[in-house]
Design an enzyme around this catalytic site. Structure first.
Site, mmCIF file in Angstrom:
data_model
loop_
_atom_site.group_PDB
_atom_site.id
_atom_site.type_symbol
_atom_site.label_atom_id
_atom_site.label_comp_id
_atom_site.label_asym_id
_atom_site.label_seq_id
_atom_site.Cartn_x
_atom_site.Cartn_y
_atom_site.Cartn_z
ATOM 1 N N ARG A 118 -25.890 -2.688 6.314
ATOM 2 C CA ARG A 118 -26.450 -3.116 5.020
ATOM 3 C C ARG A 118 -27.680 -4.002 5.196
ATOM 4 N NH1 ARG A 118 -20.680 -3.827 1.877
ATOM 5 N NH2 ARG A 118 -20.739 -1.722 0.988
ATOM 6 N N GLY A 157 -17.981 1.955 -4.766
ATOM 7 C CA GLY A 157 -17.608 1.864 -6.177
ATOM 8 C C GLY A 157 -18.740 2.284 -7.096
ATOM 9 N N GLY A 196 -18.313 4.519 0.872
ATOM 10 C CA GLY A 196 -16.934 4.216 1.231
ATOM 11 C C GLY A 196 -16.396 5.107 2.322
ATOM 12 N N LYS A 253 -6.075 9.238 -4.119
ATOM 13 C CA LYS A 253 -5.440 9.255 -5.436
ATOM 14 C C LYS A 253 -6.230 9.979 -6.519
ATOM 15 C CE LYS A 253 -3.419 4.669 -5.245
ATOM 16 N NZ LYS A 253 -3.920 3.482 -5.935
HETATM 17 P P1 AMP Z 1 -10.211 7.142 -1.080
HETATM 18 O O1 AMP Z 1 -10.408 5.683 -0.794
HETATM 19 O O2 AMP Z 1 -9.550 7.432 -2.387
HETATM 20 O O3 AMP Z 1 -11.480 7.951 -0.847
HETATM 21 O O4 AMP Z 1 -9.137 7.636 -0.038
HETATM 22 C C1 AMP Z 1 -9.389 7.711 1.320
HETATM 23 C C2 AMP Z 1 -8.084 7.778 2.033
HETATM 24 O O5 AMP Z 1 -7.382 8.919 1.627
HETATM 25 C C3 AMP Z 1 -8.270 7.874 3.521
HETATM 26 O O6 AMP Z 1 -7.844 6.678 4.108
HETATM 27 C C4 AMP Z 1 -7.373 9.042 3.895
HETATM 28 O O7 AMP Z 1 -6.553 8.757 4.999
HETATM 29 C C5 AMP Z 1 -6.507 9.254 2.669
HETATM 30 N N1 AMP Z 1 -6.008 10.630 2.579
HETATM 31 C C6 AMP Z 1 -6.711 11.748 2.613
HETATM 32 N N2 AMP Z 1 -5.879 12.817 2.589
HETATM 33 C C7 AMP Z 1 -4.621 12.355 2.556
HETATM 34 C C8 AMP Z 1 -3.331 12.960 2.534
HETATM 35 N N3 AMP Z 1 -3.202 14.276 2.564
HETATM 36 N N4 AMP Z 1 -2.267 12.158 2.502
HETATM 37 C C9 AMP Z 1 -2.414 10.825 2.497
HETATM 38 N N5 AMP Z 1 -3.600 10.193 2.511
HETATM 39 C C10 AMP Z 1 -4.689 10.945 2.532
#
Ligand code: AMP
Length: 396
Positions: free
Chosen positions: A38, A376, A353, A201
């Site tokens: 950054r 974000g 991210g 999620k």
């Molecule tokens: P996000 O911050 O929502 O972009 O989520 C990223 C996280 O999602 C990473 O740390 C991944 O390990 C997790 N992730 C991706 N695919 C899966 C999965 N099939 N089951 C559990 N976690 C997952």
């Protein structure tokens, strides 16, 4: 929202005091910066302003300070900036951020000098966007520049409030680049336009899915989010991530995609394990995951399905890994997507991210057209939300 904003190239800064909101929210360990990405990203704007004779007053938040906190001082950033620029960046140590010490430091500046103020969150008014602090910030400058895309989704004193009390207010090169790539991709994409959404999620990306469905030709959903969509359609998902309260929403989105004529691609096979561990995976035949197992990555048939869609695209946005890429045994799917993007010849834009670190860790960072500096903020951009830190800047 108008993304056509005035930039530092549209104003004269010679001899002017220029307050620049940067994103110096760097990771620290024992007072040392462990990743200076950054800081490096902020250099073009700082150099330009200094070389054009501005008195450059930098500011930023760091960490989750709720008032003065010596562990969250920006001093190490001033030191790193001095090294990178080969020129002294004076640190205006001051628990009040714009107290006597900072004001004296500003008063002594010559054209081209650079100083860094203390962590803006040392002032409790910052996150409340209170005029008291905004006015103080404005009182030490003639011009305001925002170059902190990573903080543009927050209406704080140093990102929004200050703009009420100083004119002109323009963006730096970093924000300009984010607006050009993200803005063009979302609002004026060269088609076919494909978005890939992954991550843990559904609930984090509800508005993103909703908004992107009205923009893209193909929406690919992978990662932990996909299981809720599959479960909603009656597939068995074993112990995979599920958000039971989002089943109806998933069906609504599947329906919305059909009505809009958008191709919605979901995984057709998986790499699975019996526990959340970096173990050798088994591969499913189809969408179904047996009881006692969880999906931790997309399978080879899905890789092909997704890569074929990517290969036909002219604009691609990717936000969120399609598997648990932190585990060596479950990085293959995310790696295949990253490689396909790198080879695609399309305009490729990576949301900040986790997707940014996945692409960088897998060695494809320099093959992408643009990697957003804001996690974000880029997500809110994709949601179609107005970013207050951008809206507050002068229109072109
Ligand atoms: P996000 O911050 O929502 O972009 O989520 C990223 C996280 O999602 C990473 O740390 C991944 O390990 C997790 N992730 C991706 N695919 C899966 C999965 N099939 N089951 C559990 N976690 C997952």
């Amino acid at each position: 929202m108008n993304y056509d904003k005035k930039t530092i190239e549209d104003i004269d800064v010679k001899g002017k005091k220029v307050l620049v909101r940067c994103d110096f929210n760097v990771p620290l360990k024992d007072g040392s910066i462990t990743d200076d990405t950054r800081v490096v990203a902020a250099l073009p704007t700082i150099k330009y302003l200094s070389e054009h004779g501005g008195k450059v007053i930098l500011c930023s938040h760091l960490g989750k300070a709720k008032g003065p906190d010596p562990k969250l001082t920006l001093k190490p950033v001033a030191e790193r900036l001095s090294e990178l620029l080969g020129k002294e960046v004076k640190f205006a140590a001051d628990d009040n951020v714009v107290g006597e010490n900072a004001k004296n430091a500003v008063a002594q500046m010559n054209d081209g000098d650079i100083i860094l103020l203390e962590n803006t969150r040392f002032r409790r008014e910052e996150e409340k966007n209170l005029d008291s602090f905004s006015e103080e910030l404005a009182s030490i400058c003639d011009v305001y520049v925002n170059d902190a895309f990573g903080s543009a989704h927050r209406a704080h004193s140093s990102t929004v409030g200050v703009t009420k009390f100083v004119k002109p207010c323009v963006c730096g090169f970093l924000i300009q680049k984010e607006l050009r790539f993200l803005g063009d991709a979302v609002n004026n994409p060269t088609r076919p336009f494909v978005a890939i959404l992954g991550g843990a999620k559904v609930s984090d990306k509800i508005k993103v899915i909703d908004n992107l469905l009205t923009k893209v030709d193909t929406l690919i959903i992978g990662g932990g989010m996909a299981y809720t969509f599959l479960k909603a359609q009656g597939y068995s998902i074993g112990n995979s991530l599920l958000e039971a309260d989002k089943l109806d929403y998933s069906l609504e989105m599947i329906d919305k995609a059909k009505k809009l004529g958008v191709k919605l691609l979901l995984p057709v096979d998986f790499r699975i394990a019996s526990e959340f561990k970096d173990v050798l995976p088994q591969v499913t035949e189809d969408e179904n995951i047996p009881d006692g197992f969880m999906g931790l990555d997309i399978g080879p048939k899905t890789e092909k399905l997704f890569v074929d869609a990517i290969n036909g695209a002219k604009t691609i946005i990717w936000n969120g890994p399609v598997g648990v890429f932190e585990f060596k045994n479950f990085e293959l799917g995310t790696c295949a997507i990253a490689k396909a993007l790198a080879d695609s010849g399309a305009t490729t834009i990576i949301g900040g991210g986790d997707s940014a670190s996945a692409v960088n860790n897998l060695g494809f960072g320099d093959k992408m057209t643009h990697i957003s500096t804001g996690g974000g903020a880029s997500l809110e951009f994709l949601e179609g939300t107005v970013l207050p830190g951008i809206a507050a800047l002068d229109d072109n």
